[in-house]
Design an enzyme around this catalytic site. Structure first.
Site, PDB file in Angstrom:
ATOM      1  N   GLY A 179       0.839  -1.199   0.000  1.00  0.00           N
ATOM      2  CA  GLY A 179       0.000   0.000   0.000  1.00  0.00           C
ATOM      3  C   GLY A 179       0.871   1.245   0.000  1.00  0.00           C
ATOM      4  O   GLY A 179       2.035   1.218  -0.426  1.00  0.00           O
ATOM      5  N   GLY A 180       0.310   2.329   0.517  1.00  0.00           N
ATOM      6  CA  GLY A 180       1.043   3.597   0.546  1.00  0.00           C
ATOM      7  C   GLY A 180       2.350   3.503   1.309  1.00  0.00           C
ATOM      8  O   GLY A 180       3.243   4.336   1.125  1.00  0.00           O
ATOM      9  N   GLY A 207      25.014  11.573 -30.238  1.00  0.00           N
ATOM     10  CA  GLY A 207      24.488  12.193 -29.028  1.00  0.00           C
ATOM     11  C   GLY A 207      24.938  11.453 -27.781  1.00  0.00           C
ATOM     12  O   GLY A 207      25.180  12.063 -26.733  1.00  0.00           O
ATOM     13  N   ALA A 208      25.075  10.138 -27.898  1.00  0.00           N
ATOM     14  CA  ALA A 208      25.473   9.346 -26.731  1.00  0.00           C
ATOM     15  C   ALA A 208      26.881   9.740 -26.273  1.00  0.00           C
ATOM     16  O   ALA A 208      27.187   9.710 -25.083  1.00  0.00           O
ATOM     17  CB  ALA A 208      25.400   7.863 -27.061  1.00  0.00           C
TER      18      ALA A 208
END
Ligand code: HXC
Length: 510
Positions: free
Chosen positions: A169-170, A404-405
């Site tokens: 859960g939370g 770009g890498a």
């Protein structure tokens, strides 16, 4: 007087009993240690200073006034790991299932506040049934207070979560906001909604282990950083990790005694990169051969294996390593590897840990799978993380550094301090084959011509010297002397001072 002293001892004994022998036996039968046994293994012998041993909840609903165990399901305090201070909380599943009441949360908050004030890491051992059902919204408020402290402590003191039982859960969101999450195989799980709810809502049939076990979170979701066989191994590894980390963001990373030769020559590195540029090799071999005593602490070893992240030491000082791994997807960057490395870079930068980047990257992984899931935004995370990092940044290009890498992987252009290249490096917009196919599309039918064009391109660009001519590479180095060169590089950067312009905070592409 002796009576009073004895009463104190009796109360302490009662607190130490946790939920009683039967529940402790049940805990052991599941292969799990108790909250106190875990603390004993985590901390240096005899160093634990406990607080709030007698705290009890104040709930009077559902008959809870008759069930007020000492400690309220969590053991808290501080101690040392190899002599260095850490704060710890350890949830006690034998007491009301380790569930979180208002007072249980207050105990955790108290030691988090002390950790912040005194500048020491917090280690949280999670083993809990979640919000104390009998306390309703008071429990939720307690979680909220813990969450807020996790956020405020982020980047100030290291926060480590060890999941050693249920965490659902939370409740998962407190560990989720810490720096490292360790899990234990087969006895821990984390999920936002459990198998029953999943079945009802989506009609999927899945076990707790499949949904949120250690395997799932280290291999698929990347929520967890490492999985271990049992509690003992997990706690030993937390101790090892803490040894690499500064206690807070005002400290330099620790320097420990080292026994390795700073000038150690590794002749085997001269032949690590195969002659054939399309053949893989194991980048981890390089990492092990660079670091003091060959020691490497890998983080997220089971996820996005095309990039390797972890810690080594050079001259005793912690260094964070990010390395492309040619053995997996040819070392391409993709969504998962960008996210993994970006988070690691940001952790190191927050805690003044210098960064070493080892580059062999042919580019970003192509395909609709990547583009539809947003490789543009995720790749930008790594670019952003490197560009904003102000710690010493040293880069070694071993082979490919394309497009770009190349720029992303801690290049000079992103304020990398020192970039070395091995003679086997190829710093270029792309590989020779791809380049000639674009530049000489009209000649594609003529194999001989294309071969000549490819050879010409390789001659011109498949080397480190074009970049070196421009000063984008500071020095082309012999692979065998990499350790020596790196030790010198980081030694030269110990006084580095660099600041980013003032801003409230940046807007990293999330
Ligand atoms: C109060 C709890 C409890 C809880 C367990 N116990 N969870 N008491 N509140 N949340 C108690 C049990 O009553 C039992 O008490 C003891 O702990 C051990 O539990 P068992 O069920 O016997 O153990 P086991 O079979 O191992 O099962 C463990 C379990 C199960 C899977 C965790 O107890 C369970 O499902 N608990 C409820 C989980 C849950 O729904 N929690 C709320 C989640 S929502 P005795 O006296 O018999 O020893 C949540 C929101 C957080 O947490 C939000 C944050 C913002």
């Amino acid at each position: 007087m002796t009576d009073i002293l004895q009463q104190l001892e009796d109360r302490r004994d009662a607190a130490r009993m946790g939920g009683g022998a039967k529940r402790v036996d049940a805990q052991h039968a599941k292969g799990k240690l108790t909250a106190r046994e875990r603390i004993e293994l985590l901390l240096d012998e005899g160093s634990f200073e406990e607080y709030d041993m007698f705290v009890a909840h104040r709930c009077i609903d559902f008959g809870m006034q008759d069930n007020r165990p000492y400690g309220d399901g969590v053991v808290t305090g501080w101690g040392t790991i190899n002599g260095r201070q850490v704060y710890v909380f350890s949830q006690d599943f034998t007491v009301l299932g380790g569930s979180v009441s208002a007072t249980h949360a207050q105990k955790i908050c108290k030691i988090m506040d002390m950790a912040m004030q005194n500048g020491a890491p917090v280690i949280g051992i999670n083993d809990s049934g979640g919000a104390r059902i009998q306390e309703g919204v008071d429990s939720l408020a307690g979680y909220g207070e813990v969450f807020q402290r996790n956020i405020e402590a982020s980047g100030v003191i290291p926060q480590i979560s060890v999941i050693m039982g249920p965490c659902a859960g939370g409740a998962v969101y407190s560990p989720a906001m810490t720096d490292f999450i360790f899990m234990v195989k087969d006895s821990s799980y984390m999920f936002v909604t459990g198998p029953d709810v999943v079945k009802t809502v989506t009609n999927e049939h899945v076990t707790a282990e499949e949904l949120g076990g250690a395997g799932t979170h280290t291999k698929k979701s990347s929520v967890a950083d490492a999985a271990f066989e049992n509690d003992v191994e997990a706690l030993a590894e937390v101790r090892r990790l803490v040894d690499f980390l500064p206690l807070n963001n005002q400290e330099k990373p620790p320097r420990r005694p080292f026994f390795d030769d700073v000038g150690r020559i590794e002749d085997s590195l001269d032949t690590l990169v195969p002659e054939n540029p399309n053949m893989p090799y194991d980048m981890k071999e390089l990492i092990h051969k660079i670091g003091d005593e060959g020691d490497f602490y890998e983080v997220q070893s089971e996820f996005a294996k095309n990039i390797v992240t972890g810690f080594i030491r050079l001259e005793g000082q912690t260094v964070g390593v990010v390395a492309n791994q040619p053995m997996v997807l040819a070392g391409c960057l993709d969504i998962d590897s960008s996210r993994k490395a970006a988070r690691f870079v940001r952790f190191c930068d927050a805690f003044e840990i210098p960064l070493l980047t080892l580059v062999d990257v042919p580019g970003f992984l192509p395909g609709t799978g990547q583009e539809y899931r947003g490789v543009i935004k995720h790749g930008a995370k790594l670019l952003f993380a490197y560009g904003e990092a102000t710690v010493p940044k040293v880069t070694v290009i071993t082979r490919k550094a394309y497009g770009g890498a190349y720029v992303v992987m801690s290049s000079k252009h992103l304020r990398g301090d020192i970039t070395y290249a091995w003679p086997t490096s190829e710093v270029a917009v792309m590989g020779a084959k791809g380049a000639t196919e674009i530049l000489y599309r009209s000649e594609l039918d003529d194999a001989e011509k294309i071969a000549a064009r490819t050879a010409e391109y390789e001659d011109r660009f498949a080397n480190p010297f074009v970049a070196a001519e421009r000063g984008f590479i500071d020095e082309v180095i012999q692979p065998h002397s990499t350790r020596k060169r790196l030790c010198r590089a980081f030694a030269g950067l110990r006084g580095k001072q660099r600041k980013m312009p003032w801003k409230k905070h940046d807007n990293i592409p999330l």
